[in-house]
Design a protein around this motif. Structure first.
Motif, PDB file in Angstrom:
ATOM      1  N   UNK A 279      20.619   7.000   3.946  1.00 14.64           N
ATOM      2  CA  UNK A 279      19.542   6.643   4.856  1.00 14.64           C
ATOM      3  C   UNK A 279      18.892   5.331   4.462  1.00 14.64           C
ATOM      4  N   UNK A 280      18.749   5.098   3.171  1.00 12.64           N
ATOM      5  CA  UNK A 280      18.122   3.864   2.692  1.00 12.64           C
ATOM      6  C   UNK A 280      19.056   2.671   2.869  1.00 12.64           C
ATOM      7  N   UNK A 281      20.341   2.867   2.656  1.00 13.49           N
ATOM      8  CA  UNK A 281      21.287   1.748   2.696  1.00 13.49           C
ATOM      9  C   UNK A 281      21.740   1.396   4.107  1.00 13.49           C
TER      10      UNK A 281
ATOM     11  N   UNK B  98      19.644   3.686  10.175  1.00 13.84           N
ATOM     12  CA  UNK B  98      18.883   4.843   9.716  1.00 13.84           C
ATOM     13  C   UNK B  98      17.586   4.419   9.038  1.00 13.84           C
ATOM     14  N   UNK B  99      17.681   3.355   8.260  1.00 14.59           N
ATOM     15  CA  UNK B  99      16.506   2.867   7.527  1.00 14.59           C
ATOM     16  C   UNK B  99      15.404   2.400   8.472  1.00 14.59           C
ATOM     17  N   UNK B 100      15.755   1.764   9.551  1.00  8.83           N
ATOM     18  CA  UNK B 100      14.756   1.257  10.484  1.00  8.83           C
ATOM     19  C   UNK B 100      13.919   2.375  11.095  1.00  8.83           C
ATOM     20  N   UNK B 101      14.486   3.576  11.145  1.00  6.55           N
ATOM     21  CA  UNK B 101      13.732   4.730  11.650  1.00  6.55           C
ATOM     22  C   UNK B 101      12.993   5.433  10.512  1.00  6.55           C
ATOM     23  N   UNK B 102      13.713   5.705   9.439  1.00 10.31           N
ATOM     24  CA  UNK B 102      13.143   6.503   8.346  1.00 10.31           C
ATOM     25  C   UNK B 102      12.117   5.735   7.522  1.00 10.31           C
ATOM     26  N   UNK B 103      12.132   4.430   7.592  1.00 10.69           N
ATOM     27  CA  UNK B 103      11.202   3.623   6.798  1.00 10.69           C
ATOM     28  C   UNK B 103       9.751   3.985   7.085  1.00 10.69           C
TER      29      UNK B 103
ATOM     30  N   UNK C  64       7.401   0.339  12.197  1.00 15.91           N
ATOM     31  CA  UNK C  64       7.274   0.882  10.837  1.00 15.91           C
ATOM     32  C   UNK C  64       6.391   0.033   9.937  1.00 15.91           C
ATOM     33  N   UNK C  65       5.641  -0.910  10.516  1.00 15.06           N
ATOM     34  CA  UNK C  65       4.636  -1.615   9.731  1.00 15.06           C
ATOM     35  C   UNK C  65       3.338  -0.815   9.772  1.00 15.06           C
ATOM     36  N   UNK C  66       2.378  -1.231   8.972  1.00 13.10           N
ATOM     37  CA  UNK C  66       1.109  -0.540   8.945  1.00 13.10           C
ATOM     38  C   UNK C  66      -0.009  -1.469   8.521  1.00 13.10           C
ATOM     39  N   UNK C  67      -1.230  -1.000   8.666  1.00 15.68           N
ATOM     40  CA  UNK C  67      -2.406  -1.791   8.308  1.00 15.68           C
ATOM     41  C   UNK C  67      -3.517  -0.852   7.876  1.00 15.68           C
ATOM     42  N   UNK C  68      -4.126  -1.160   6.738  1.00 18.43           N
ATOM     43  CA  UNK C  68      -5.277  -0.407   6.246  1.00 18.43           C
ATOM     44  C   UNK C  68      -6.463  -1.353   6.150  1.00 18.43           C
ATOM     45  N   UNK C  69      -7.538  -1.010   6.818  1.00 17.01           N
ATOM     46  CA  UNK C  69      -8.731  -1.846   6.849  1.00 17.01           C
ATOM     47  C   UNK C  69      -9.794  -1.255   5.933  1.00 17.01           C
TER      48      UNK C  69
ATOM     49  N   UNK D 174      14.158   6.595  -3.738  1.00 13.67           N
ATOM     50  CA  UNK D 174      15.098   5.529  -3.371  1.00 13.67           C
ATOM     51  C   UNK D 174      14.471   4.555  -2.379  1.00 13.67           C
ATOM     52  N   UNK D 175      13.711   5.088  -1.435  1.00 11.11           N
ATOM     53  CA  UNK D 175      13.126   4.244  -0.400  1.00 11.11           C
ATOM     54  C   UNK D 175      12.013   3.353  -0.895  1.00 11.11           C
ATOM     55  N   UNK D 176      11.471   3.627  -2.071  1.00  9.91           N
ATOM     56  CA  UNK D 176      10.425   2.764  -2.623  1.00  9.91           C
ATOM     57  C   UNK D 176      10.978   1.420  -3.079  1.00  9.91           C
TER      58      UNK D 176
END
Length: 238
Positions: free
Chosen positions: A35-37, A41-46, A77-82, A178-180
């Motif tokens: 999934x990571x490689x 799959x990565x674009x979804x699971x990320x 799959x991006x994010x933002x914390x304010x 692995x995904x880290x």
């Protein structure tokens, strides 16, 4: 729910479960690695790594007494914390550094629970963390994603067989470990091509005067160390 049922639930959550067969540990690890490689799959699971990343920022903000205004999770799959507070200082440094390190450290914590045969406890702690996160999410997509993740953990923990619970827990733990690693490599690649100028590493460089490359190196060292140690715990029974 009567007292006996509550007592049985508490015993199930805090007790130990039989270790899964070796083939399941290896199979879930291989599935997580694929999934990571595999980019599709990565674009979804990320997104699962993003939840941990932004949750890390949020937790660090609360721990350093900064005001957490909210967390947003986006469909790419991006994010933002304010957060609000002093724009400099140790608190802001800890908040900025928490994002890329949290998935690896969370995966390591999960591996420690699995090594102690606390499969059910891991699943319920994950539900608790997702519930704590969802009240801080400020956009509809992010709310839906966290809700679905929490629902999946609940359904598996409540209705799943011991084998299903073990497989789900091991797969999630392998994926965090692995995904880290991949987001850190992607971050440095973006920085190499002049992108991501407002990344966590670049923010840390401005806050501390330490080059961004040093921060990405630190993120990578943490991720690889957590992977090596966590994998040794997960594979110990084999």
């Amino acid at each position: 729910m009567d007292a006996r049922t509550l007592d049985e639930l508490w015993t199930a959550v805090t007790g130990t479960q039989p270790a899964p067969p070796g083939w399941l540990v290896l199979a879930t690890g291989a599935a997580a690695l694929l999934t990571v490689l595999a980019r599709p799959l990565w674009l979804v699971a990320r997104g699962a790594v993003t939840i941990a990343h932004e949750g890390g920022h949020g937790l660090a903000a609360l721990a350093t007494r900064r005001r957490l205004d909210g967390i947003r999770l986006h469909s790419d799959t991006s994010g933002l914390t304010l957060t609000y507070g002093r724009p400099t200082g140790p608190g802001m440094v800890l908040v900025s550094a928490a994002g890329y390190t949290t998935p690896a450290l969370l995966g390591l914590g999960c591996a420690a629970l699995l090594a102690a045969d606390r499969i059910t406890l891991l699943l319920w702690l994950a539900i608790a963390l997702l519930l704590a996160l969802i009240v801080r999410v400020r956009n509809a997509f992010g709310f839906l994603v966290v809700l679905l993740a929490g629902g999946a953990f609940f359904l598996v923990s409540w209705f799943g067989s011991p084998e299903v619970q073990a497989g789900f827990a091991y797969l999630g733990t392998w994926f965090l470990l692995l995904g880290a690693v991949r987001p850190v490599l992607e971050l440095q690649q973006q920085r190499r091509y002049g992108q991501g100028g407002d990344s966590d590493a670049d923010q840390l460089a401005r806050l501390t005067g330490i080059p961004g490359l040093a921060w990405t190196t630190l993120f990578l060292v943490v991720a690889l160390a957590a992977l090596a140690l966590g994998a040794s715990w997960l594979l110990r029974p084999l």
